[in-house]
Design a protein around this motif. Structure first.
Motif, mmCIF file in Angstrom:
data_model
loop_
_atom_site.group_PDB
_atom_site.id
_atom_site.type_symbol
_atom_site.label_atom_id
_atom_site.label_comp_id
_atom_site.label_asym_id
_atom_site.label_seq_id
_atom_site.Cartn_x
_atom_site.Cartn_y
_atom_site.Cartn_z
ATOM 1 N N LEU A 224 6.238 -11.031 -11.225
ATOM 2 C CA LEU A 224 7.381 -11.713 -11.841
ATOM 3 C C LEU A 224 8.668 -10.894 -11.657
ATOM 4 N N GLN A 225 8.507 -9.571 -11.631
ATOM 5 C CA GLN A 225 9.660 -8.671 -11.554
ATOM 6 C C GLN A 225 9.927 -8.197 -10.121
ATOM 7 N N THR A 226 9.490 -8.995 -9.162
ATOM 8 C CA THR A 226 9.600 -8.613 -7.751
ATOM 9 C C THR A 226 10.985 -8.066 -7.397
ATOM 10 N N ALA A 227 12.027 -8.793 -7.743
ATOM 11 C CA ALA A 227 13.374 -8.408 -7.296
ATOM 12 C C ALA A 227 13.832 -7.117 -7.981
ATOM 13 N N ARG A 228 13.621 -7.016 -9.301
ATOM 14 C CA ARG A 228 14.062 -5.812 -10.009
ATOM 15 C C ARG A 228 13.260 -4.598 -9.551
ATOM 16 N N LEU A 229 11.951 -4.765 -9.372
ATOM 17 C CA LEU A 229 11.141 -3.632 -8.922
ATOM 18 C C LEU A 229 11.543 -3.214 -7.513
ATOM 19 N N ALA A 230 11.936 -4.188 -6.684
ATOM 20 C CA ALA A 230 12.378 -3.841 -5.326
ATOM 21 C C ALA A 230 13.634 -2.969 -5.388
ATOM 22 N N GLU A 231 14.532 -3.288 -6.321
ATOM 23 C CA GLU A 231 15.736 -2.453 -6.466
ATOM 24 C C GLU A 231 15.352 -1.032 -6.864
ATOM 25 N N PRO B 158 11.370 -3.034 9.785
ATOM 26 C CA PRO B 158 12.239 -2.666 10.898
ATOM 27 C C PRO B 158 13.651 -2.316 10.411
ATOM 28 N N SER B 159 14.224 -1.291 10.993
ATOM 29 C CA SER B 159 15.546 -0.746 10.695
ATOM 30 C C SER B 159 15.628 -0.123 9.293
ATOM 31 N N VAL B 160 14.546 -0.094 8.564
ATOM 32 C CA VAL B 160 14.499 0.623 7.288
ATOM 33 C C VAL B 160 13.477 1.754 7.364
ATOM 34 N N GLY B 161 12.309 1.439 7.963
ATOM 35 C CA GLY B 161 11.228 2.420 8.016
ATOM 36 C C GLY B 161 10.181 2.086 6.981
ATOM 37 N N PRO B 162 9.396 3.078 6.560
ATOM 38 C CA PRO B 162 8.357 2.792 5.562
ATOM 39 C C PRO B 162 9.008 2.351 4.251
ATOM 40 N N MET B 163 8.476 1.284 3.675
ATOM 41 C CA MET B 163 9.109 0.741 2.476
ATOM 42 C C MET B 163 7.999 0.322 1.505
ATOM 43 N N ARG B 164 8.145 0.700 0.233
ATOM 44 C CA ARG B 164 7.140 0.309 -0.765
ATOM 45 C C ARG B 164 7.472 -1.084 -1.295
ATOM 46 N N VAL B 165 6.461 -1.923 -1.353
ATOM 47 C CA VAL B 165 6.641 -3.311 -1.804
ATOM 48 C C VAL B 165 5.547 -3.644 -2.814
ATOM 49 N N LEU B 166 5.666 -4.814 -3.450
ATOM 50 C CA LEU B 166 4.642 -5.260 -4.398
ATOM 51 C C LEU B 166 3.616 -6.136 -3.700
ATOM 52 N N ALA B 167 2.351 -5.896 -4.001
ATOM 53 C CA ALA B 167 1.281 -6.736 -3.465
ATOM 54 C C ALA B 167 1.265 -8.074 -4.199
ATOM 55 N N ALA C 248 4.145 4.703 -11.399
ATOM 56 C CA ALA C 248 3.311 5.896 -11.291
ATOM 57 C C ALA C 248 1.983 5.782 -12.045
ATOM 58 N N LEU C 249 1.774 4.692 -12.780
ATOM 59 C CA LEU C 249 0.531 4.559 -13.568
ATOM 60 C C LEU C 249 -0.698 4.657 -12.677
ATOM 61 N N PRO C 250 -1.690 5.432 -13.088
ATOM 62 C CA PRO C 250 -2.937 5.499 -12.307
ATOM 63 C C PRO C 250 -3.550 4.106 -12.075
ATOM 64 N N GLN C 251 -3.432 3.210 -13.061
ATOM 65 C CA GLN C 251 -4.003 1.872 -12.890
ATOM 66 C C GLN C 251 -3.291 1.109 -11.765
ATOM 67 N N VAL C 252 -1.989 1.271 -11.693
ATOM 68 C CA VAL C 252 -1.210 0.593 -10.646
ATOM 69 C C VAL C 252 -1.616 1.136 -9.272
ATOM 70 N N GLN C 253 -1.790 2.441 -9.209
ATOM 71 C CA GLN C 253 -2.241 3.063 -7.951
ATOM 72 C C GLN C 253 -3.645 2.574 -7.602
ATOM 73 N N HIS C 254 -4.513 2.566 -8.628
ATOM 74 C CA HIS C 254 -5.906 2.194 -8.404
ATOM 75 C C HIS C 254 -6.019 0.780 -7.832
ATOM 76 N N LEU C 255 -5.210 -0.125 -8.343
ATOM 77 C CA LEU C 255 -5.273 -1.511 -7.870
ATOM 78 C C LEU C 255 -4.518 -1.699 -6.547
ATOM 79 N N GLY C 256 -3.859 -0.662 -6.072
ATOM 80 C CA GLY C 256 -3.104 -0.777 -4.815
ATOM 81 C C GLY C 256 -1.963 -1.768 -4.928
ATOM 82 N N MET C 257 -1.279 -1.734 -6.072
ATOM 83 C CA MET C 257 -0.251 -2.745 -6.321
ATOM 84 C C MET C 257 1.057 -2.492 -5.588
ATOM 85 N N VAL C 258 1.269 -1.264 -5.115
ATOM 86 C CA VAL C 258 2.547 -0.954 -4.462
ATOM 87 C C VAL C 258 2.283 -0.373 -3.065
ATOM 88 N N PRO C 259 1.835 -1.204 -2.145
ATOM 89 C CA PRO C 259 1.537 -0.701 -0.797
ATOM 90 C C PRO C 259 2.830 -0.402 -0.028
#
Lengths: 394, 389
Positions: free
Chosen positions: A209-216, B343-352, B327-338
């Protein structure tokens, strides 16, 4: 008239809000949602007994179990468990929101249910996921808001961060993701002929739900500072006080809208001002820009600005309250707010379907009593064939 | 493994948050999404700072798993290409208030492609006096009274930092699109769907409408959310915490007070209320006795308060900011932020994506596109597809 999901049946073993909310959406679109309760359940404990109540029943149960039929099953009793298995053979989806391990103890773990009906979509909603260090912790709406940081991007300008006080949005959001995931898996079944398990943890839904804010945050490592009514990514996009002491909210989100806005407020020189040429510059100088705009809005009343900005196609609005909304033509004519008759709690106001389908309209029906349709449902499954066809005719 | 929506073709004619997020969710689930952008690009490409490379972080987060095609719909050739794309699509996601040329209205397109599921996202619905008004996140929050659950009565409204009206509408649109695709299996026909920001907000607040209908008495957080002061959690020495005593056995109360070194509270006139308090922000008098808890918590860190409260059978949760959440261990464990390669940015963390499917996958297959990156490729494919018998 049938809804888009007419002919689908959902086994709804859900409680509190997050699970019931998901199946209620499917029911609105025509699915036959069979909501299970324990025989003899105390009505005062329904919906976790969360106040306020109507005639002693939590408004939670009443709100979250519309568009369903009620069935009593005592899943700890052998006979009722056998009935549950018969019912599962006629169902297209199974929905449960219990802590990891509980479905297995009820004889309704994924492996068991898949054996009974391999075409069934099995959806499990948990607080924190079925594995990992938090898996066993209780997960509720309040806690998910705090843990996921949903509260951390709200607050008075320059002030403290604050919680969204109407707890329910994490539950409803997760329920909505669960409903869409069930439908996606049913679409996949059209191709594969098989059901599958879908897990929707609240922590994942809250993050999505917080995709945009978390991306920032992920882009910069910087935390959001509360901005009151102002947007983080666009400007001017905030409330201004008007001459009549009323607030007006205006959202300028494109360069076209910026030019229209400047023309509508009769300040064309702002539109040509090099300090404010692009959204990025306006965001960087948000306070400077707001200071220029405040006297403009203070010079005329709210309704004047609403008319001028609306005529210029600039999005704008003002705070309304339920008392105004329930009589407002826009809410009423779109059936976004409506009164429904419930089985035991009289007529109540609620939100109607947020979708309008042109051929297969959604509907909204009042809440059943727990177990209200037990006799009818049991009669039906005795008559039904044990293999569930792909999509039954309406 | 393929996604649950493998093989479905989606054309997006939308900008900002709601339409693009809706189409991205379909893309995450496996659908092929073509994003049609005007020559100036989706307005959200300019939303920020922050920018990553040249592009808004918000835009990048809402547009992965898509190909971008630039078409000028005001020109005949652009409108014709869009019409051909829609003729070959399963789903159209369209901003209702920026409906393009008449040849691209639903009726015209449905005549070419009766199987098309057309979902338009509007500000206020397709009926009523506000039909056709442009959508906006802040107007939708204000008009649906969402801002009544934040801030103080009489002061500047406080908006939800998350774009909830747009995101709720997007999620309802995904439900409606999937439902209409299922119905198409039976009828062979598509249909037109309208989902609005305003209607989605009113649906999401429906618990309040029932609470306000005819309650036995005014009590509980649903109603109190209108009248209580801003809630910042319970302040400790180094931050805030959430705690609840709802599951604590009553005989543990004395020990809790002792370990929190708050015996002084017994002499406070509010003590009778404190002794009944289950805390957690939802209790009847939680906001009244909060000051007593906070006076005690001021001597402890959040970790220390958590240890004491949990020792006595209460529960606590951290009031996280985004740094703590990610940084929560649970968030890491679930692989929520791969991490993906942008391109033109490089490695970027996003939400799964938010769901886990056992037999099909939701996956990030391509990063957000550059403006018009796939115009030639998509139009070539379209021509080849049309040439096939």
């Amino acid at each position: 008239m049938p809804g888009p999901l007419t002919g689908l049946r959902i086994f709804d073993l859900t409680m509190w809000m997050v699970g019931p909310w998901a199946s209620m959406q499917l029911g609105s679109m025509g699915a036959d949602v069979i909501h299970i309760e324990q025989p003899g359940v105390l009505w005062s404990s329904l919906g976790a007994g969360v106040p306020p109540t109507i005639d002693g029943t939590s408004i939670g149960y009443i709100t979250w179990n519309m568009n369903k039929r009620g069935l009593f099953l005592d899943l700890k009793a052998t006979r009722d468990r056998a009935t549950a298995y018969e019912l599962l053979k006629t169902c297209d989806a199974f929905l449960i929101n219990m802590r990891p391990g509980v479905p297995d103890r009820l004889g309704l773990g994924y492996e068991t249910v898949r054996e009974i009906n391999p075409r069934l979509v099995y959806c499990s909603v948990t607080g924190w996921g079925e594995r990992g260090p938090m898996a066993e912790r209780p997960g509720a709406d309040t806690q998910v808001q705090y843990v996921s940081g949903f509260w951390s991007t709200n607050g008075r300008r320059g002030g403290e961060r604050e919680v969204y006080r109407h707890f329910t949005q994490m539950d409803a959001t997760t329920g909505n993701y669960a409903a869409q995931a069930i439908l996606m898996a049913l679409l996949a079944r059209q191709r594969t002929g098989r059901g599958q398990k879908v897990e929707v943890p609240m922590i994942r839904a809250a993050a999505a739900l917080q995709t945009a804010r978390l991306a920032e945050y992920l882009a910069t490592g910087e935390l959001h500072q509360p901005l009151g009514s102002a947007a983080y990514a666009t400007a001017p996009d905030q409330c201004f006080p008007c001459e009549d002491q009323q607030w007006l909210g205006v959202s300028v989100t494109s360069e076209d809208e910026w030019r229209s806005f400047c023309a509508a407020i009769e300040r064309p020189e702002l539109g040509a001002d090099p300090r404010f040429t692009t959204n990025a510059e306006r965001v960087r100088r948000r306070d400077e820009l707001a200071a220029l705009l405040e006297p403009v809005f203070r010079a005329k009343p709210q309704f004047y600005w609403m008319m001028r900005l609306t005529n210029a196609s600039v999005p704008c609005g003002y705070p309304l309250r339920f008392e105004q909304l329930r009589n407002h033509r826009q809410a009423v004519e779109n059936e976004y707010l409506l009164e429904v008759e419930t089985s035991a709690w009289g007529r109540v106001w609620t939100g109607g379907p947020p979708w309008h389908f042109s051929r297969t309209p959604a509907t909204w029906q009042g809440t059943p009593m727990p177990g209200e349709h037990t006799g009818v449902v049991l009669d039906e499954i005795e008559r039904r064939p044990s293999a569930a066809p792909a999509l039954r005719q309406a | 493994m393929s996604g649950p929506l493998d093989g479905y073709r989606v054309v997006e004619l939308a900008e900002g948050v709601a339409g693009p997020y809706c189409a991205m969710v379909l893309g995450d689930a496996g659908a092929e999404v073509v994003k049609v952008e005007p020559p100036a690009g989706d307005r959200a490409r300019g939303w920020g700072p922050p920018f990553q490379g040249e592009t808004s972080a918000v835009f990048l987060s809402l547009n992965r798993n898509k190909r971008s095609v630039v078409l000028d719909l005001a020109e005949a050739s652009g409108a014709e290409s869009a019409r051909r794309l829609l003729a070959a699509a399963d789903v159209a996601v369209v901003d209702a208030n920026r409906l393009p040329a008449p040849a691209l209205c639903y009726e015209a397109v449905a005549a070419l492609n009766p199987r098309l599921v057309w979902c338009q996202i509007s500000g206020y619905g397709d009926r009523g006096p506000w039909a056709g008004r442009p959508a906006g996140e802040l107007p939708a929050q204000l008009l649906s009274e969402a801002t009544a659950s934040l801030g103080r009565i009489g002061e500047e409204p406080v908006r939800l930092g998350t774009d909830v009206a747009s995101m709720y509408a997007a999620n309802y649109a995904v439900q409606a699109i999937c439902a209409a695709l299922l119905e198409r299996e039976r009828s062979g026909l598509g249909q037109r769907i309208d989902v609005s920001l305003f209607g989605s907000m009113l649906a999401m607040r429906s618990t309040l409408w029932v609470a306000l209908s005819n309650p036995d008495e005014w009590w509980g957080f649903h109603l109190d959310s209108y009248v209580k002061p801003p809630d910042h959690g319970y302040r400790c020495k180094d931050g805030a915490i959430f705690f609840s005593l709802a599951r604590m056995e009553p005989q543990r109360f004395d020990g809790l007070l002792r370990d929190l070194q708050m015996e002084w509270a017994r002499d406070d006139p509010l003590f009778p209320l404190l002794a009944q308090d289950t805390a957690g922000g939802t209790g009847r008098n939680a906001h009244v006795v909060k000051q007593l808890w906070e006076r005690a918590f001021a001597a402890f860190t959040t970790d220390e308060v958590a240890a004491i409260v949990e020792r006595h059978g209460g529960i606590t949760f951290p009031m996280n900011d985004y740094a703590q959440f990610v940084a929560l261990p649970q968030v890491q464990h679930l692989g929520m932020v791969p991490e993906i390669e942008q391109p033109s940015v490089g490695p970027m963390r996003v939400l799964a994506p938010p769901w886990e499917f056992s037999e099909t996958t939701a996956a990030i297959r391509r990063p957000a596109p550059r403006l018009g990156e796939h115009t030639d490729e998509v139009l070539r494919e379209l021509a080849a597809g049309e040439a096939r018998p």
